[in-house]
Design a protein around this motif. Structure first.
Motif, PDB file in Angstrom:
ATOM      1  N   ARG A 164       0.851  -1.105  -0.056  1.00 15.58           N
ATOM      2  CA  ARG A 164      -0.026  -0.023  -0.110  1.00 15.58           C
ATOM      3  C   ARG A 164       0.781   1.172  -0.062  1.00 15.58           C
ATOM      4  NH1 ARG A 164      -1.817   1.861   4.579  1.00 15.58           N
ATOM      5  NH2 ARG A 164      -1.827  -0.224   5.646  1.00 15.58           N
ATOM      6  N   LYS A 165       1.921   1.308   0.846  1.00 12.41           N
ATOM      7  CA  LYS A 165       2.843   2.144   0.818  1.00 12.41           C
ATOM      8  C   LYS A 165       3.849   2.391  -0.352  1.00 12.41           C
ATOM      9  CE  LYS A 165       2.255   4.002   5.572  1.00 12.41           C
ATOM     10  NZ  LYS A 165       2.848   3.852   6.828  1.00 12.41           N
ATOM     11  N   ASP A 166       3.993   1.261  -1.121  1.00 11.81           N
ATOM     12  CA  ASP A 166       4.948   1.462  -2.150  1.00 11.81           C
ATOM     13  C   ASP A 166       6.280   1.293  -1.652  1.00 11.81           C
ATOM     14  OD1 ASP A 166       3.236   0.994  -4.417  1.00 11.81           O
ATOM     15  OD2 ASP A 166       3.274   3.102  -4.921  1.00 11.81           O
ATOM     16  N   VAL A 167       6.505   0.486  -0.532  1.00 14.66           N
ATOM     17  CA  VAL A 167       7.706   0.304   0.142  1.00 14.66           C
ATOM     18  C   VAL A 167       8.559  -0.491  -1.030  1.00 14.66           C
ATOM     19  CG1 VAL A 167       9.522  -0.211   2.059  1.00 14.66           C
ATOM     20  CG2 VAL A 167       7.232   1.166   2.107  1.00 14.66           C
ATOM     21  N   GLU A 326      15.735   5.514 -14.738  1.00 17.64           N
ATOM     22  CA  GLU A 326      16.342   4.944 -13.603  1.00 17.64           C
ATOM     23  C   GLU A 326      16.381   5.672 -12.323  1.00 17.64           C
ATOM     24  OE1 GLU A 326      20.766   5.058 -14.073  1.00 17.64           O
ATOM     25  OE2 GLU A 326      21.133   3.571 -12.791  1.00 17.64           O
ATOM     26  N   ALA A 327      16.514   7.236 -12.516  1.00 18.01           N
ATOM     27  CA  ALA A 327      16.408   8.140 -11.477  1.00 18.01           C
ATOM     28  C   ALA A 327      14.906   8.077 -10.869  1.00 18.01           C
ATOM     29  CB  ALA A 327      16.918   9.570 -11.823  1.00 18.01           C
ATOM     30  N   GLU A 328      13.838   8.050 -11.868  1.00 20.02           N
ATOM     31  CA  GLU A 328      12.629   8.328 -11.399  1.00 20.02           C
ATOM     32  C   GLU A 328      12.076   7.175 -10.355  1.00 20.02           C
ATOM     33  OE1 GLU A 328      13.805   8.643 -14.184  1.00 20.02           O
ATOM     34  OE2 GLU A 328      12.400   9.583 -15.972  1.00 20.02           O
ATOM     35  N   PHE A 329      12.422   5.957 -10.892  1.00 19.04           N
ATOM     36  CA  PHE A 329      12.330   4.829 -10.123  1.00 19.04           C
ATOM     37  C   PHE A 329      13.088   4.327  -9.080  1.00 19.04           C
ATOM     38  CE2 PHE A 329       9.790   4.697 -14.161  1.00 19.04           C
ATOM     39  CZ  PHE A 329       8.497   5.049 -13.686  1.00 19.04           C
ATOM     40  N   LYS A 330      14.112   5.101  -8.635  1.00 19.20           N
ATOM     41  CA  LYS A 330      15.064   4.725  -7.611  1.00 19.20           C
ATOM     42  C   LYS A 330      14.218   4.341  -6.363  1.00 19.20           C
ATOM     43  CE  LYS A 330      19.187   5.800  -5.244  1.00 19.20           C
ATOM     44  NZ  LYS A 330      20.330   6.661  -4.910  1.00 19.20           N
ATOM     45  N   ASN A 331      14.579   3.213  -5.728  1.00 16.28           N
ATOM     46  CA  ASN A 331      13.525   2.895  -4.606  1.00 16.28           C
ATOM     47  C   ASN A 331      12.159   2.573  -4.846  1.00 16.28           C
ATOM     48  OD1 ASN A 331      15.996   3.163  -2.887  1.00 16.28           O
ATOM     49  ND2 ASN A 331      15.498   4.858  -2.342  1.00 16.28           N
ATOM     50  N   LYS A 332      11.739   2.655  -6.259  1.00 12.08           N
ATOM     51  CA  LYS A 332      10.540   2.329  -6.462  1.00 12.08           C
ATOM     52  C   LYS A 332      10.766   0.940  -7.561  1.00 12.08           C
ATOM     53  CE  LYS A 332       8.185   5.253  -4.170  1.00 12.08           C
ATOM     54  NZ  LYS A 332       7.642   4.732  -3.120  1.00 12.08           N
ATOM     55  N   GLY A 333      11.540   0.285  -7.191  1.00 10.58           N
ATOM     56  CA  GLY A 333      11.825  -0.933  -8.083  1.00 10.58           C
ATOM     57  C   GLY A 333      13.148  -0.817  -8.660  1.00 10.58           C
ATOM     58  N   VAL A 334      13.847   0.328  -8.942  1.00 14.66           N
ATOM     59  CA  VAL A 334      15.238   0.229  -8.965  1.00 14.66           C
ATOM     60  C   VAL A 334      16.226   0.366  -7.959  1.00 14.66           C
ATOM     61  CG1 VAL A 334      17.140   1.695 -10.294  1.00 14.66           C
ATOM     62  CG2 VAL A 334      14.845   1.471 -11.120  1.00 14.66           C
ATOM     63  N   THR A 412       4.889   3.471 -14.037  1.00 15.66           N
ATOM     64  CA  THR A 412       4.136   4.415 -13.630  1.00 15.66           C
ATOM     65  C   THR A 412       4.251   5.116 -12.700  1.00 15.66           C
ATOM     66  OG1 THR A 412       2.408   2.835 -12.897  1.00 15.66           O
ATOM     67  CG2 THR A 412       1.897   4.023 -15.391  1.00 15.66           C
ATOM     68  N   ASP A 413       3.921   4.589 -11.196  1.00 21.10           N
ATOM     69  CA  ASP A 413       4.358   4.941 -10.032  1.00 21.10           C
ATOM     70  C   ASP A 413       5.258   3.956  -9.524  1.00 21.10           C
ATOM     71  OD1 ASP A 413       2.577   3.101  -9.950  1.00 21.10           O
ATOM     72  OD2 ASP A 413       1.601   3.508  -8.069  1.00 21.10           O
ATOM     73  N   LYS A 414       5.545   3.027  -9.948  1.00 26.17           N
ATOM     74  CA  LYS A 414       6.987   2.191  -9.677  1.00 26.17           C
ATOM     75  C   LYS A 414       7.122   1.191 -11.097  1.00 26.17           C
ATOM     76  CE  LYS A 414       3.401  -0.981  -7.703  1.00 26.17           C
ATOM     77  NZ  LYS A 414       3.186  -1.538  -6.452  1.00 26.17           N
ATOM     78  N   VAL A 415       8.405   0.462 -11.275  1.00 27.56           N
ATOM     79  CA  VAL A 415       8.977  -0.229 -12.183  1.00 27.56           C
ATOM     80  C   VAL A 415       7.781  -1.183 -12.550  1.00 27.56           C
ATOM     81  CG1 VAL A 415      10.540  -1.728 -12.912  1.00 27.56           C
ATOM     82  CG2 VAL A 415      11.292   0.230 -11.361  1.00 27.56           C
ATOM     83  N   ASN A 416       7.532  -1.239 -13.950  1.00 25.86           N
ATOM     84  CA  ASN A 416       6.690  -2.421 -14.568  1.00 25.86           C
ATOM     85  C   ASN A 416       7.404  -3.118 -15.635  1.00 25.86           C
ATOM     86  OD1 ASN A 416       6.352  -0.850 -16.466  1.00 25.86           O
ATOM     87  ND2 ASN A 416       4.180   0.009 -16.247  1.00 25.86           N
ATOM     88  N   GLY A 417       8.614  -2.559 -16.160  1.00 24.60           N
ATOM     89  CA  GLY A 417       9.325  -3.346 -17.076  1.00 24.60           C
ATOM     90  C   GLY A 417      10.569  -2.661 -17.402  1.00 24.60           C
ATOM     91  N   LEU A 433       8.445  -6.740 -15.588  1.00 24.77           N
ATOM     92  CA  LEU A 433       9.004  -7.229 -14.369  1.00 24.77           C
ATOM     93  C   LEU A 433       8.641  -6.138 -13.508  1.00 24.77           C
ATOM     94  CD1 LEU A 433      11.866  -5.182 -14.975  1.00 24.77           C
ATOM     95  CD2 LEU A 433      12.709  -7.352 -15.724  1.00 24.77           C
ATOM     96  N   GLN A 434       9.199  -6.378 -12.190  1.00 26.07           N
ATOM     97  CA  GLN A 434       8.885  -5.255 -11.080  1.00 26.07           C
ATOM     98  C   GLN A 434      10.042  -4.953 -10.484  1.00 26.07           C
ATOM     99  OE1 GLN A 434       7.388  -8.695 -10.772  1.00 26.07           O
ATOM    100  NE2 GLN A 434       5.658  -7.889 -12.417  1.00 26.07           N
ATOM    101  N   GLY A 435      11.267  -5.254 -10.807  1.00 29.11           N
ATOM    102  CA  GLY A 435      12.571  -4.824  -9.997  1.00 29.11           C
ATOM    103  C   GLY A 435      13.779  -4.805 -11.025  1.00 29.11           C
ATOM    104  N   VAL A 436      14.505  -3.640 -10.938  1.00 25.46           N
ATOM    105  CA  VAL A 436      15.906  -3.967 -11.653  1.00 25.46           C
ATOM    106  C   VAL A 436      17.090  -3.564 -10.568  1.00 25.46           C
ATOM    107  CG1 VAL A 436      16.998  -2.738 -13.552  1.00 25.46           C
ATOM    108  CG2 VAL A 436      14.480  -2.983 -13.816  1.00 25.46           C
TER     109      VAL A 436
END
Ligand SMILES: Cc1cc2nc3c(=O)[nH]c(=O)nc-3n(C[C@H](O)[C@H](O)[C@H](O)COP(=O)(O)OP(=O)(O)OC[C@H]3O[C@@H](n4cnc5c(N)ncnc54)[C@H](O)[C@@H]3O)c2cc1C
Length: 509
Positions: A164-167, A326-334, A412-417, A433-436
């Motif tokens: 829920r908190k996108d951790v 990469e920068a946008e999704f740091k800690n959101k899947g990167v 979008t708000d976290k990594v999807n591919g 995928l969900q993480g890089v």
């Protein structure tokens, strides 16, 4: 029994150090984690008559708070603090009982003087080696200041909340319900982030140094010790005392020590430096160097430090991919630390970028947690050692794609591919995928020396056999230099060399 015999024996010794009675207030349900937590709490209570247990209802179940009799401290553990967090639990028991934390008096005063209300929540995984420092720092703050509370939350026990908190990285800290910080932080760094850092005026009064070291990793710490032992005026400026070893788990090649862990070695380095008369300026970043009569180093806070000789030991940092997303999704899947963040990708599909030793080690590690791991290597072949490649290829849930140029990390708000180009055919491909995990090596922290100190095409400072650079009086050591190999013991050796080189320079000039 939730604790094994060996741990219990150690724990018994620690519990003897407890000073006053404490009460553990337990909020438990009838789920499996609650049962484990109750077993742990009951076992603690049987081991010390100073530990009382009470049932209660807290914000999260299962969780328990650690309190003085008749006084809430705000220290809460949600989940079962075993694994890497067991030490955090033991320290909380001791500190709440009245045992003083091992923290400088000035820092204690800083904590006590914090005004306002600070409700911290830290999401951890029990395998994360960066998490305990943050948990322990915030617990100390909680114990010392009644306006501060802190809850450690094991992400694995609170999956719904984590989603829920996108951790997507640990440790992730929330303050009063808002994201505060992610990643390893010391107590001093947390306090600095809350707004209590020394400004330039604190440095104005400083007399010139004989040797000023920039960087507080293995190279810088060694250089400072060697200089201070000559009885000359020595200072050390470090953005983060400890350097890369703070992010290192097991170390097995620090000769004469069969096994140690990075944070432990960093603490010993600091203790050793503090044993000498060294002016440590931690959490300060150098931004410019200029050779005048003396050498001047300007800090990011505007202060200018002067010294007869300077040793640069600013080390290196993870190399970024530099692609969109990469920068946008740091800690959101990167992510960059598989040991820390791997458990958050349990059952998910992740990619590892980089097929060198660190990339392949990461992929092997992640394959045990994630549903599937895709390794993307830019070159036509993996560069990792043969033993690691054999192990990688033996795993059923790993795919290796070579000749792959990463184009973009999507989400979008976290990594999807991830989108990559097959360099052999020029075709573009997309994987959902969900993480890089980015594992493509390191870059030297030397950009701030542009135009002053000579560097090679990789940005590494060029040094001679005494550690001297092209600027008289300026020396360099460790991973920021053009040394052939980058290792702890090598950076320490070069730190010693640069320091002796600087001393020699001072005598002759
Ligand atoms: C995950 C990982 C695992 C590793 N495992 C091992 C291992 O098992 N064995 C081994 O021998 N080596 C290992 N290494 C390599 C080892 O950690 C490095 O070789 C070593 O830390 C280099 O020391 P250093 O002092 O040169 O630089 P660093 O450790 O990078 O320290 C640099 C210091 O400079 C500071 N700094 C940077 N820029 C500035 C600035 N502008 N102003 C002020 N301060 C600044 C930093 O905050 C830090 O204090 C590992 C590295 C990593 C990343």
């Amino acid at each position: 029994m939730i604790l094994d015999a060996e741990i219990k024996a150690q724990l018994a010794q620690y519990l003897q150090l407890m000073e006053n009675d404490i009460v553990l207030k337990v909020s438990a349900g009838d789920d499996e984690v609650s049962r484990d937590m109750l077993a742990l709490v009951d076992e603690l209570a049987t081991m010390s008559s100073k530990i009382k247990v009470e049932k209660t209802t807290l914000e999260r179940t299962p969780s328990f708070s650690v309190n003085r009799i008749g006084e809430e401290t705000g220290v809460v553990f949600a989940g079962v603090p075993l694994g890497h967090e067991f030490t955090s639990l033991v320290l909380a028991l001791l500190q709440v009982s009245g045992r003083p934390p091992k923290v400088d008096q000035a820092v204690i005063e800083q904590i006590k003087n914090l005004k306002g209300t600070y409700r911290f929540e830290t999401y951890v995984s029990l395998t994360c080696h960066n998490c305990p420092d943050v948990v322990q720092a915030l617990n100390v703050m909680s114990v010392l200041n009644p306006n501060v509370s802190h809850t450690m939350i094991d992400g694995a026990a609170f999956k719904e909340e984590v989603e829920r908190k996108d951790v997507m990285a640990v440790p992730t800290v929330f303050l009063n319900g808002e994201p505060f910080a992610s990643g390893r932080m010391s107590l001093e760094e947390i306090l600095a982030k809350l707004g209590s850092t020394p400004d330039a005026s604190t440095f104005e009064e400083k007399d010139p140094f004989d040797v000023l070291v920039i960087g507080g990793g293995p190279a810088g710490a060694t250089a400072a010790i060697y200089a201070a032992r000559k009885g000359i005026r020595t200072g050390i400026v470090a953005e983060r005392f400890g350097g890369q070893i703070l992010d290192t788990l097991g170390i097995e090649n620090f000769i004469s020590v069969k096994y140690t862990e990075g944070p432990k070695l960093a603490a010993s380095l600091e203790e050793h430096v503090k044993h000498y008369n060294v002016d440590i300026m931690n959490l300060q970043r150098a931004k410019r160097l200029e050779k005048k009569d003396l050498i001047e180093v300007e800090l990011e806070n505007g202060a200018i430090l002067k010294s007869k000789a300077v040793i640069i030991a600013t080390g290196a940092r993870w190399r970024n991919l530099g692609v969109p997303g990469e920068a946008e999704f740091k800690n959101k899947g990167v992510a960059y630390c598989p040991h820390c963040d791997g458990p958050l990708f349990e059952g998910k599909h992740v990619a590892v970028i980089g097929g060198g030793n660190s990339g392949v080690e990461a992929a092997i590690d992640l394959a045990g947690i994630a549903k599937h791991v895709t390794v993307l290597e830019f070159a036509p072949e993996l560069k990792a050692d043969a033993v690691l490649q054999d192990r990688l290829y033996s795993l059923p849930n790993v795919t290796v794609i070579k000749n792959a140029q990463t184009k973009e990390i999507t989400g979008t708000d976290k990594v999807n591919g991830i989108t990559y180009i097959d360099r052999a055919t020029g075709e573009e491909h997309h994987i959902e995928l969900q993480g890089v995990f980015v594992q493509i090596g390191l870059v030297p922290n030397t950009e701030w020396l542009e135009g002053t100190v000579e560097r090679n095409r990789f940005g590494e400072i060029i040094v001679d056999k005494r550690g001297a650079t092209n600027v008289p009086g300026v020396f360099a050591a460790g991973d920021c230099t053009d040394s052939a190999y980058k290792q702890i013991i090598i950076s320490m050796g070069s730190g010693a060399t640069a320091s002796l080189g600087a001393f020699d320079y001072l005598i002759r000039n």
